[in-house]
Write a protein that holds these residues in place. Structure first.
Motif, PDB file in Angstrom:
ATOM      1  N   LEU A  52       0.821  -1.202   0.000  1.00  0.00           N
ATOM      2  CA  LEU A  52       0.000   0.000   0.000  1.00  0.00           C
ATOM      3  C   LEU A  52       0.863   1.262   0.000  1.00  0.00           C
ATOM      4  O   LEU A  52       0.552   2.240  -0.693  1.00  0.00           O
ATOM      5  N   ARG A  53       1.941   1.252   0.761  1.00  0.00           N
ATOM      6  CA  ARG A  53       2.826   2.419   0.775  1.00  0.00           C
ATOM      7  C   ARG A  53       3.480   2.631  -0.589  1.00  0.00           C
ATOM      8  O   ARG A  53       3.648   3.762  -1.057  1.00  0.00           O
ATOM      9  N   ARG A  54       3.847   1.529  -1.225  1.00  0.00           N
ATOM     10  CA  ARG A  54       4.438   1.628  -2.569  1.00  0.00           C
ATOM     11  C   ARG A  54       3.428   2.196  -3.572  1.00  0.00           C
ATOM     12  O   ARG A  54       3.761   3.059  -4.390  1.00  0.00           O
ATOM     13  N   GLU A  55       2.187   1.709  -3.476  1.00  0.00           N
ATOM     14  CA  GLU A  55       1.145   2.212  -4.376  1.00  0.00           C
ATOM     15  C   GLU A  55       0.845   3.685  -4.103  1.00  0.00           C
ATOM     16  O   GLU A  55       0.620   4.469  -5.030  1.00  0.00           O
ATOM     17  N   GLY A  56       0.852   4.079  -2.827  1.00  0.00           N
ATOM     18  CA  GLY A  56       0.647   5.478  -2.497  1.00  0.00           C
ATOM     19  C   GLY A  56       1.758   6.359  -3.030  1.00  0.00           C
ATOM     20  O   GLY A  56       1.514   7.428  -3.599  1.00  0.00           O
ATOM     21  N   GLY A  57       2.994   5.913  -2.859  1.00  0.00           N
ATOM     22  CA  GLY A  57       4.127   6.678  -3.357  1.00  0.00           C
ATOM     23  C   GLY A  57       4.149   6.804  -4.864  1.00  0.00           C
ATOM     24  O   GLY A  57       4.651   7.787  -5.415  1.00  0.00           O
ATOM     25  N   SER A  58       3.583   5.812  -5.555  1.00  0.00           N
ATOM     26  CA  SER A  58       3.578   5.828  -7.023  1.00  0.00           C
ATOM     27  C   SER A  58       2.481   6.713  -7.588  1.00  0.00           C
ATOM     28  O   SER A  58       2.478   7.011  -8.782  1.00  0.00           O
ATOM     29  N   GLY A  59       1.505   7.089  -6.738  1.00  0.00           N
ATOM     30  CA  GLY A  59       0.392   7.897  -7.217  1.00  0.00           C
ATOM     31  C   GLY A  59      -0.781   7.097  -7.728  1.00  0.00           C
ATOM     32  O   GLY A  59      -1.750   7.668  -8.234  1.00  0.00           O
ATOM     33  N   ARG A  60      -0.738   5.764  -7.567  1.00  0.00           N
ATOM     34  CA  ARG A  60      -1.846   4.938  -8.055  1.00  0.00           C
ATOM     35  C   ARG A  60      -2.945   4.763  -7.017  1.00  0.00           C
ATOM     36  O   ARG A  60      -4.037   4.291  -7.343  1.00  0.00           O
ATOM     37  N   MET A  61      -2.692   5.162  -5.782  1.00  0.00           N
ATOM     38  CA  MET A  61      -3.626   4.866  -4.698  1.00  0.00           C
ATOM     39  C   MET A  61      -3.386   5.824  -3.532  1.00  0.00           C
ATOM     40  O   MET A  61      -2.279   6.328  -3.351  1.00  0.00           O
ATOM     41  N   LEU A  62      -4.440   6.050  -2.737  1.00  0.00           N
ATOM     42  CA  LEU A  62      -4.323   6.741  -1.449  1.00  0.00           C
ATOM     43  C   LEU A  62      -4.836   5.774  -0.390  1.00  0.00           C
ATOM     44  O   LEU A  62      -6.045   5.652  -0.181  1.00  0.00           O
ATOM     45  N   PRO A  63      -3.952   5.026   0.280  1.00  0.00           N
ATOM     46  CA  PRO A  63      -4.386   3.986   1.226  1.00  0.00           C
ATOM     47  C   PRO A  63      -4.477   4.514   2.662  1.00  0.00           C
ATOM     48  O   PRO A  63      -3.491   4.549   3.397  1.00  0.00           O
ATOM     49  N   PHE A  64      -5.673   4.912   3.068  1.00  0.00           N
ATOM     50  CA  PHE A  64      -5.898   5.470   4.396  1.00  0.00           C
ATOM     51  C   PHE A  64      -6.390   4.419   5.384  1.00  0.00           C
ATOM     52  O   PHE A  64      -7.064   3.456   5.001  1.00  0.00           O
ATOM     53  N   VAL A  65      -6.116   4.648   6.669  1.00  0.00           N
ATOM     54  CA  VAL A  65      -6.929   4.051   7.718  1.00  0.00           C
ATOM     55  C   VAL A  65      -7.876   5.139   8.203  1.00  0.00           C
ATOM     56  O   VAL A  65      -7.585   6.338   8.129  1.00  0.00           O
ATOM     57  N   VAL A  66      -9.043   4.702   8.687  1.00  0.00           N
ATOM     58  CA  VAL A  66     -10.033   5.608   9.257  1.00  0.00           C
ATOM     59  C   VAL A  66      -9.887   5.578  10.770  1.00  0.00           C
ATOM     60  O   VAL A  66      -9.821   4.493  11.368  1.00  0.00           O
ATOM     61  N   THR A  67      -9.817   6.744  11.374  1.00  0.00           N
ATOM     62  CA  THR A  67      -9.742   6.816  12.832  1.00  0.00           C
ATOM     63  C   THR A  67     -10.951   7.572  13.370  1.00  0.00           C
ATOM     64  O   THR A  67     -11.522   8.436  12.698  1.00  0.00           O
ATOM     65  N   TYR A  68     -11.335   7.212  14.591  1.00  0.00           N
ATOM     66  CA  TYR A  68     -12.431   7.894  15.270  1.00  0.00           C
ATOM     67  C   TYR A  68     -12.007   8.131  16.705  1.00  0.00           C
ATOM     68  O   TYR A  68     -11.666   7.186  17.414  1.00  0.00           O
ATOM     69  N   GLN A  69     -11.959   9.395  17.093  1.00  0.00           N
ATOM     70  CA  GLN A  69     -11.451   9.774  18.411  1.00  0.00           C
ATOM     71  C   GLN A  69     -10.066   9.185  18.640  1.00  0.00           C
ATOM     72  O   GLN A  69      -9.734   8.734  19.736  1.00  0.00           O
ATOM     73  N   GLY A  70      -9.249   9.166  17.581  1.00  0.00           N
ATOM     74  CA  GLY A  70      -7.873   8.704  17.650  1.00  0.00           C
ATOM     75  C   GLY A  70      -7.684   7.207  17.547  1.00  0.00           C
ATOM     76  O   GLY A  70      -6.549   6.727  17.524  1.00  0.00           O
ATOM     77  N   ARG A  71      -8.779   6.430  17.451  1.00  0.00           N
ATOM     78  CA  ARG A  71      -8.695   4.975  17.410  1.00  0.00           C
ATOM     79  C   ARG A  71      -8.931   4.464  15.999  1.00  0.00           C
ATOM     80  O   ARG A  71      -9.829   4.944  15.302  1.00  0.00           O
ATOM     81  N   LEU A  72      -8.150   3.475  15.572  1.00  0.00           N
ATOM     82  CA  LEU A  72      -8.328   2.883  14.253  1.00  0.00           C
ATOM     83  C   LEU A  72      -9.653   2.124  14.217  1.00  0.00           C
ATOM     84  O   LEU A  72      -9.874   1.218  15.016  1.00  0.00           O
ATOM     85  N   VAL A  73     -10.526   2.483  13.246  1.00  0.00           N
ATOM     86  CA  VAL A  73     -11.849   1.840  13.166  1.00  0.00           C
ATOM     87  C   VAL A  73     -12.172   1.341  11.757  1.00  0.00           C
ATOM     88  O   VAL A  73     -13.284   0.838  11.532  1.00  0.00           O
ATOM     89  N   GLY A  74     -11.241   1.458  10.824  1.00  0.00           N
ATOM     90  CA  GLY A  74     -11.536   0.986   9.477  1.00  0.00           C
ATOM     91  C   GLY A  74     -10.493   1.418   8.474  1.00  0.00           C
ATOM     92  O   GLY A  74      -9.410   1.895   8.848  1.00  0.00           O
ATOM     93  N   GLN A  75     -10.827   1.230   7.217  1.00  0.00           N
ATOM     94  CA  GLN A  75      -9.953   1.642   6.123  1.00  0.00           C
ATOM     95  C   GLN A  75     -10.770   2.314   5.027  1.00  0.00           C
ATOM     96  O   GLN A  75     -11.955   2.011   4.851  1.00  0.00           O
ATOM     97  N   LEU A  76     -10.128   3.209   4.323  1.00  0.00           N
ATOM     98  CA  LEU A  76     -10.684   3.833   3.121  1.00  0.00           C
ATOM     99  C   LEU A  76      -9.558   3.932   2.111  1.00  0.00           C
ATOM    100  O   LEU A  76      -8.478   4.443   2.429  1.00  0.00           O
ATOM    101  N   THR A  77      -9.808   3.432   0.920  1.00  0.00           N
ATOM    102  CA  THR A  77      -8.796   3.448  -0.126  1.00  0.00           C
ATOM    103  C   THR A  77      -9.317   4.171  -1.355  1.00  0.00           C
ATOM    104  O   THR A  77     -10.400   3.847  -1.855  1.00  0.00           O
ATOM    105  N   VAL A  78      -8.575   5.151  -1.798  1.00  0.00           N
ATOM    106  CA  VAL A  78      -8.814   5.757  -3.105  1.00  0.00           C
ATOM    107  C   VAL A  78      -7.921   5.003  -4.081  1.00  0.00           C
ATOM    108  O   VAL A  78      -6.696   5.052  -3.971  1.00  0.00           O
ATOM    109  N   GLY A  79      -8.516   4.241  -4.985  1.00  0.00           N
ATOM    110  CA  GLY A  79      -7.741   3.407  -5.895  1.00  0.00           C
ATOM    111  C   GLY A  79      -8.044   3.704  -7.346  1.00  0.00           C
ATOM    112  O   GLY A  79      -8.917   4.521  -7.675  1.00  0.00           O
ATOM    113  N   GLY A  80      -7.323   3.032  -8.227  1.00  0.00           N
ATOM    114  CA  GLY A  80      -7.552   3.189  -9.655  1.00  0.00           C
ATOM    115  C   GLY A  80      -7.373   4.613 -10.144  1.00  0.00           C
ATOM    116  O   GLY A  80      -8.071   5.054 -11.064  1.00  0.00           O
ATOM    117  N   ILE A  81      -6.455   5.353  -9.527  1.00  0.00           N
ATOM    118  CA  ILE A  81      -6.273   6.760  -9.914  1.00  0.00           C
ATOM    119  C   ILE A  81      -5.755   6.833 -11.344  1.00  0.00           C
ATOM    120  O   ILE A  81      -4.734   6.237 -11.679  1.00  0.00           O
TER     121      ILE A  81
END
Length: 212
Positions: A67-96
């Protein structure tokens, strides 16, 4: 080098940030606890061709490196979702995609224990605004199984248009599954999607469900 990544976004208690190796314990705990909640919607790998073996499932470390490699290449934005500072999910912008299309797609999941609190609509709105207003993309798609009503409500609240059906579009939960296509272009949210969400969202127009 990707000038748009890494980035962190926040709106109140909801945050988006890059996934990290040190997220392993929290990510595994949330994923394990939500296995039944998520398994119906998770991407799977189709069976290998005759005579070939299935690839091994990647480790968490391998996933983060990819995911970090894809983010660095510009093909993806691989996020985790946090709520009140706690990891609660993921959101990925892909296929850029740039050039004449300037488009991307968004996928997401969230911990069942915090579902229904507006976390994912807020996260999608933040990500879409970043794509439209900072990166300069023109179109965002979200593809959702017709049976996944909670996920469909997310995009409908945000005003995504339902454009049609893609038969047997993705391999999900062990088989090729139909997906509804929802989309939005930058011109449709001139004041930003997050502002629309703050103002109470909007009902998405429903189009006839053609194959596309």
């Amino acid at each position: 080098m990707n000038e748009f990544w890494p980035v962190e976004l926040a709106e109140g208690p909801v945050g988006l940030r890059p996934i990290r190796q040190r997220d392993q314990r929290d990510w595994r705990e949330v994923s394990s606890r939500n296995r039944d909640w998520l398994s119906r919607w998770e991407a799977t790998v189709p069976p290998p061709a005759p005579g070939r073996s299935a690839p091994p499932r990647p480790t968490f470390r391998q996933m983060v490196r990819f995911l970090r490699r894809e983010g660095g290449s510009g093909r993806m934005l691989p996020f985790v979702v946090t709520y009140q500072g706690r990891l609660v999910g993921q959101l990925t912008v892909g296929g850029i995609t740039w050039g004449s299309m300037c488009a991307a797609n968004i996928g997401y999941w969230v911990d069942e224990s915090v579902a229904g609190r507006g976390i994912i609509p807020t996260a999608v709105a933040m990500a879409a605004d970043y794509c439209f207003r900072v990166m300069g993309l023109h179109r965002i798609e979200v593809c959702i199984r017709p049976e996944n009503l909670p996920s469909r409500r997310v995009v409908e609240k945000l005003g995504f248009r339902e454009e049609g059906l893609r038969p047997r579009y993705l391999h999900i939960d062990g088989d090729w599954r139909d997906h509804l296509v929802y989309a939005l272009t930058a011109e449709e949210v001139p004041d930003g999607m997050l502002q629309r969400w703050r103002d109470g969202g909007t009902a998405a127009p429903r189009n006839r469900r053609d194959s596309c």
